[in-house]
Write a protein that holds these residues in place. Structure first.
Motif, PDB file in Angstrom:
ATOM      1  N   TRP A 265       1.055  -1.225   0.070  1.00  0.00           N
ATOM      2  CA  TRP A 265       0.005  -0.048   0.074  1.00  0.00           C
ATOM      3  C   TRP A 265       0.898   1.397   0.102  1.00  0.00           C
ATOM      4  O   TRP A 265       1.878   1.135   0.472  1.00  0.00           O
TER       5      TRP A 265
ATOM      6  N   CYS B 249     -10.393   0.036   4.235  1.00  0.00           N
ATOM      7  CA  CYS B 249      -9.154  -0.079   4.705  1.00  0.00           C
ATOM      8  C   CYS B 249      -9.190   0.898   6.117  1.00  0.00           C
ATOM      9  O   CYS B 249      -8.242   1.705   6.267  1.00  0.00           O
TER      10      CYS B 249
ATOM     11  N   GLN C  81      -3.586   0.639  -3.073  1.00  0.00           N
ATOM     12  CA  GLN C  81      -3.189  -0.434  -2.239  1.00  0.00           C
ATOM     13  C   GLN C  81      -3.403  -1.826  -3.371  1.00  0.00           C
ATOM     14  O   GLN C  81      -4.185  -1.858  -4.318  1.00  0.00           O
TER      15      GLN C  81
ATOM     16  N   SER D  59      -8.203  -4.812   4.583  1.00  0.00           N
ATOM     17  CA  SER D  59      -9.174  -3.945   3.631  1.00  0.00           C
ATOM     18  C   SER D  59     -10.686  -3.863   4.112  1.00  0.00           C
ATOM     19  O   SER D  59     -11.127  -3.007   3.507  1.00  0.00           O
TER      20      SER D  59
END
Length: 371
Positions: free
Chosen positions: A46, A73, A61, A69
């Protein structure tokens, strides 16, 4: 040359080609990160942008585990961590192993999804020369320490990304300069041609009104003069929108000068330090222009009040009048193009625009921009 060396050269070449071809910043970073993760032993990654004030923004990401996630996120978006702290303190100079990551730990402890045995990550700053843009983090399952070779590869990719970010930023700056030049040229053309022509028509109508003896003809010339004067005011406002005079002297002075041009008596109240990036300053000025135009056209009053409050996190702009006001039906569109333009301009910088209005009691426009 080992097979692994050959593989690394291939992935670096592919990423370099992608970075050189792309012109949109975020899609470029997402594409490059995707190629890097798919072509190496790293399995997730990320990218954070970090501005001059240390505010972070998750911009890309790839192949995140469910725990990271989860809910857009959320565990990566909030909280503190070692890599960001080191970056903010200007202590992160090269690709490094992370002993522990508070964001990953929070994600695991929250029990909101499988972390797929991701517990640690490596980090590297994204920079070009003295300019810094953010950090690239990568991770693999059951890995607490990456090899020197893996960190060297990560550093090479980060160098490519940093150079590409700078290239795109420079291109955008050049485009903005070109746009300003074109606006200025167009504004000069309008001023030298249409504006002067309208002014001449106004003088001619006034002369015709004074020379005519017939009441009907006098009234016709008077109407022509009034219409032309109104068109002249509109043209001057348009020229201001293209080339805002006075903005070089500061936002407040430019707003005051514009209100004077519209014959609006304006009260300005400021709380906090008025010192913004040029893009934020111009957005505030454009929004205020639209709001003052709405006051002149629709409010039926010649007075308005502006409040600007600056905090470490955001800017609040309030524009009030005590004019006619309006009511918006839920199923109907906005009552003016100006209000939609204000919403669009605020949204472009991640801000918001709201208003409170009541028939006969005026309108209060509230703008909030992140800062």
């Amino acid at each position: 040359m080992s097979v692994n060396d050959h593989s690394n050269i291939t992935i670096l070449k592919e990423i370099a080609e992608l970075l050189n071809e792309e012109t949109d910043l975020i899609p470029m970073l997402k594409g490059a990160l995707g190629k890097f993760i798919k072509g190496t032993n790293f399995e997730t990654g990320w990218i954070f942008f970090i501005n001059e004030k240390g505010k972070i923004e998750l911009v890309a990401q790839e192949s995140l585990p469910e725990a990271l996630s989860y809910n857009n996120c959320q565990h990566l978006q909030k909280g503190g961590c070692w890599c960001v702290s080191r970056y903010r303190n200007n202590e992160l100079k090269k690709a490094s192993n992370i002993i522990e990551c508070q964001r990953i730990e929070t994600a695991i402890e929250s029990n909101t999804g499988d972390n797929e045995n991701i517990t640690h990550h490596a980090t590297v700053p994204l920079q070009s020369g003295d300019e810094r843009f953010g950090i690239l983090n990568v991770a693999s399952p059951n890995t607490t320490k990456f090899t020197d070779e893996e960190l060297e590869l990560l550093e090479s990719v980060a160098f490519q990304m940093g150079s590409a970010i700078k290239r795109i930023n420079l291109t955008k700056q050049e485009q903005e300069v070109a746009l300003v030049r074109e606006r200025n040229r167009f504004a000069r053309d309008l001023h030298d041609s249409v504006n002067q022509l309208l002014f001449s028509v106004t003088l001619t109508a006034r002369a015709g009104m004074e020379m005519s003896e017939t009441a009907e003809i006098k009234e016709t010339f008077k109407e022509i003069q009034q219409l032309t004067q109104s068109a002249l005011t509109e043209m001057r406002a348009l020229i201001w929108q293209l080339r805002p005079k006075g903005l070089e002297s500061g936002l407040i002075e430019a707003i005051k000068a514009y209100s004077e041009m519209l014959n609006i008596k304006l009260s300005v109240n400021v709380s906090g330090v008025i010192q913004f990036p040029s893009r934020v300053e111009e957005t505030l000025f454009r929004i205020t222009q639209e709001a003052l135009n709405n006051v002149r056209k629709h409010a039926g009053v010649q007075d308005a009040t502006i409040y600007i409050t600056v905090t470490p996190k955001d800017i609040m702009l309030v524009i009030k009048d005590e004019g006619r006001g309006f009511v918006i039906e839920p199923e109907r569109s906005l009552p003016s193009i100006g209000l939609q333009s204000i919403k669009d301009r605020a949204a472009t910088l991640g801000g918001s625009a709201d208003w409170v209005s009541e028939i006969g009691k005026g309108t209060e426009l509230l703008i909030r921009l992140p800062y």
